[in-house]
Design an enzyme around this catalytic site. Structure first.
Site, PDB file in Angstrom:
ATOM      1  N   ASP A 100      -2.613 -10.346   4.651  1.00  0.00           N
ATOM      2  CA  ASP A 100      -2.171  -9.716   3.407  1.00  0.00           C
ATOM      3  C   ASP A 100      -3.353  -9.700   2.447  1.00  0.00           C
ATOM      4  OD1 ASP A 100      -0.621  -8.621   1.396  1.00  0.00           O
ATOM      5  OD2 ASP A 100       0.605 -10.420   1.051  1.00  0.00           O
ATOM      6  N   HIS A 101      -3.336  -8.773   1.513  1.00  0.00           N
ATOM      7  CA  HIS A 101      -4.333  -8.775   0.439  1.00  0.00           C
ATOM      8  C   HIS A 101      -3.911  -9.766  -0.642  1.00  0.00           C
ATOM      9  CE1 HIS A 101      -5.190  -4.376   1.688  1.00  0.00           C
ATOM     10  NE2 HIS A 101      -6.172  -5.141   2.131  1.00  0.00           N
ATOM     11  N   HIS A 112       1.435  -7.729  -1.716  1.00  0.00           N
ATOM     12  CA  HIS A 112       2.617  -7.245  -0.989  1.00  0.00           C
ATOM     13  C   HIS A 112       2.230  -6.220   0.071  1.00  0.00           C
ATOM     14  CE1 HIS A 112       4.563  -9.348  -4.194  1.00  0.00           C
ATOM     15  NE2 HIS A 112       4.325  -8.425  -5.092  1.00  0.00           N
ATOM     16  N   HIS A 113       1.135  -6.491   0.785  1.00  0.00           N
ATOM     17  CA  HIS A 113       0.665  -5.597   1.853  1.00  0.00           C
ATOM     18  C   HIS A 113       0.613  -6.328   3.192  1.00  0.00           C
ATOM     19  CE1 HIS A 113      -1.811  -3.234  -1.404  1.00  0.00           C
ATOM     20  NE2 HIS A 113      -0.498  -3.021  -1.497  1.00  0.00           N
ATOM     21  N   PRO A 114       1.702  -6.954   3.648  1.00  0.00           N
ATOM     22  CA  PRO A 114       1.625  -7.739   4.891  1.00  0.00           C
ATOM     23  C   PRO A 114       1.518  -6.847   6.123  1.00  0.00           C
ATOM     24  CG  PRO A 114       3.897  -7.591   4.163  1.00  0.00           C
ATOM     25  CD  PRO A 114       3.062  -6.952   3.075  1.00  0.00           C
TER      26      PRO A 114
END
Length: 587
Positions: free
Chosen positions: A320-321, A520-522
């Site tokens: 994730d970021h 919120h970029h999993p």
């Protein structure tokens, strides 16, 4: 009562009135969805799609449109309401019935300023999934991301091969809203900065939102609604897939649990004559596989789940970021704050023209450096609502106030500049406690475990500082508010830091580990690869060792994307649908 409290009450009243009006309109103009199917034992479909989120909605739509096959879409949630349609209110649905409201396990290397060191991990629950609660930012991707996959041996996923699918995922001219130069003084400064930094290998991208006529235009609106009424699509909502059943190496059915109004669950088995496609997202696709006995043999045996397929990498490789937000106050009227939102003129402008603050989420643009693998985002929000953001981010109060020291001023002008490492090296995991999929999985993003992620983010922060303090922004009179965190006080901020905006690396690392937040970029938890020993799915997105079973969603990403992933996930789903139709056309 404080001014902020009154503002919150007024906003709540406005939302309540809008919701009431929408309920009345909804009852009058109720969408007649003939595709909704009452569950019953014995159903057989050609394709079963598990998960009605971004990828699942696209897949169900395309399989319905471009084949004569029957399609069953299973979604654990229901529909989203009117609030999800208003772009600025995206975060209102977090912690609601339309959010899975996951929390990470306590983080070892980050999140020290959050309760129990746990990150809040919202995921959309309902038809359209996270595309119904995200920030609607469209991103075409960078060639380097896909060519990196090609170098890993995934030759069928090069930028050249992916281009037509990415083009197909692009919103049409009436399906997006792009921030223009004269949108605000902040947008003008962003535009000037592109010229000021033309000597840098930086890519300036003004924000492009998937918004149509002022309303969210996600996969539910663009794809799924277009096949309502088609004979070959059926949808069951509030349906939790408990298990994929395998016989002689073939995925032949799914066991689904559906609760009645009294909370009593009934289980049904639905068969697929062609394929089952798991599209439950980066957290729940591995959960479905593990609960089905598809995963690391030793782990499954340890927790008492019968093994159907020994697949070591299920739930591994999660990435994730992570962001570091910094608040920058300005002297010019340029941002979203409570006073601006409560303006009657602003509300009327939105509901009559679909424009204004309510018609987007406040992001002005991004600056990406592929050489440094770092990124910056400008978020045009001045006043930060303490109660709202603390609730959805899990911040401790003192650390929230350190990050946003002017939280109490509802008229404050400013912006948040967000710094990100675009290609983090840290990898985490998703595991389950047992085979009960109604229990949340244990999600460990393992943020900042690799020191290179810290160094990469520090480079991004220093680039952000250069942008915010450049001549292009000087007219706004920006002031960066360096967080005064007690645990970081040995490293700063000192008086010279506020004057020169050059704090030490030790200070930046410390605040990153305390107040860094997820993007919120999993992705990556069912990664694509060449063998069962390094991945979960092959280049055709088929699960290793099981016929008739694919995973298609963000979980298959081998490495992170260098930006917002939603549009690329749509492109992957389009590609996945093409692969499925091609492989089954002769069956």
């Amino acid at each position: 009562m404080s001014y902020t409290g009154r503002i919150f009450i007024i906003l709540s009243v406005i939302i309540a009135i809008l919701s009431f009006v929408w309920i009345l309109l909804y009852q009058l103009l109720k969408e007649n969805v003939s595709n909704i199917l009452e569950p019953s034992e014995g159903y057989v479909f050609d394709y079963i799609v598990v998960g009605g989120g971004t990828a699942g909605s696209v897949l169900a739509t395309l399989l319905t449109k471009h084949s004569n096959s029957t399609v069953l879409l299973l979604e654990a949630g229901d529909k989203f309401g009117f609030i999800s349609k208003i772009p600025l209110l995206a975060t209102v649905l977090q912690k609601s019935v339309n959010d899975w409201s996951f929390l990470s396990v306590p983080q070892r290397y980050s999140s020290k300023g959050l309760h129990d060191q746990r990150q809040a991990l919202p995921r959309g629950k309902g038809l359209g999934g996270s595309s119904q609660i995200n920030f609607m930012l469209h991103f075409d991707g960078y060639d380097k991301d896909f060519d990196r996959w090609k170098q890993m041996g995934l030759r069928e996923w090069s930028s050249k091969i992916m281009k037509p699918f990415i083009d197909a995922a692009k919103p049409k001219s009436d399906e997006y809203f792009k921030i223009r130069r004269h949108y605000s003084k902040l947008a003008e400064a962003f535009d000037r900065a592109e010229t000021d930094f033309e000597h840098k290998p930086w890519n300036f991208r003004r924000a492009k939102y998937t918004v149509r006529r002022g309303y969210r235009w996600g996969v539910y609106q663009k794809y799924l609604q277009t096949v309502y009424g088609k004979w070959n699509l059926k949808i069951i909502t509030n349906a939790v897939v408990r298990r994929v059943n395998i016989k002689n190496g073939l995925a032949e059915s799914v066991t689904v649990g559906i609760k009645d109004d009294d909370g009593k669950e009934t289980k049904f088995d639905f068969k697929a004559s062609k394929e089952i496609i798991i599209s439950s997202g980066a957290y729940q696709s591995p959960q479905v596989l593990l609960s089905s006995g598809i995963g690391p043999k030793n782990f499954l045996q340890k927790i008492g789940i019968p093994v159907q397929n020994d697949l070591p990498k299920v739930g591994k490789n999660l990435f994730d970021h992570m962001n570091l937000p910094l608040f920058v106050s300005v002297a010019e009227k340029t941002s979203i704050n409570a006073d601006a939102l409560l303006s009657i003129r602003e509300v009327l402008t939105y509901f009559t023209t679909g424009t204004g603050h309510f018609g987007n989420f406040g992001v002005i643009g991004n600056v990406d450096s592929m050489e440094e693998k770092s990124g910056s985002m400008l978020f045009g929000v001045g006043a930060i609502d303490e109660s709202a953001l603390m609730s959805i981010s899990n911040f401790k109060r003192e650390h929230f106030r350190a990050l946003f020291p002017l939280y109490y001023n509802s008229t404050q002008e400013g912006f948040v500049i967000i710094s990100t490492c675009l290609q983090p090296k840290s990898r985490g995991s998703v595991v389950v406690r047992n085979d009960n999929v109604r229990r949340n999985p244990l999600i460990d993003p393992n943020y900042l475990a690799e020191i290179e992620d810290v160094n990469c983010t520090i480079r991004a922060i220093r680039n952000s500082i250069k942008i915010a303090t450049s001549d292009a922004f000087a007219i706004l009179k920006p002031k960066i508010h360096w967080p005064k965190i007690k645990e970081c006080s040995n490293f700063g901020p000192f008086e010279r830091d506020s004057k020169w905006n050059q704090p030490s690396d030790n200070y930046l690392e410390c605040i990153l580990r305390y107040v860094g937040l997820t993007s919120h970029h999993p992705g990556g938890s069912c990664r694509m690869g060449l063998t069962k020993y390094d991945s979960v799915v092959d280049q055709d997105l088929r699960v290793h060792g099981v016929r008739g079973l694919r995973v298609i969603d963000a979980s298959v990403l081998p490495t992170p994307l260098s930006g917002n992933p939603n549009s690329i996930i749509i492109a992957i789903a389009i590609r996945g649908a093409a692969l499925i139709i091609k492989s089954n056309k002769d069956k």
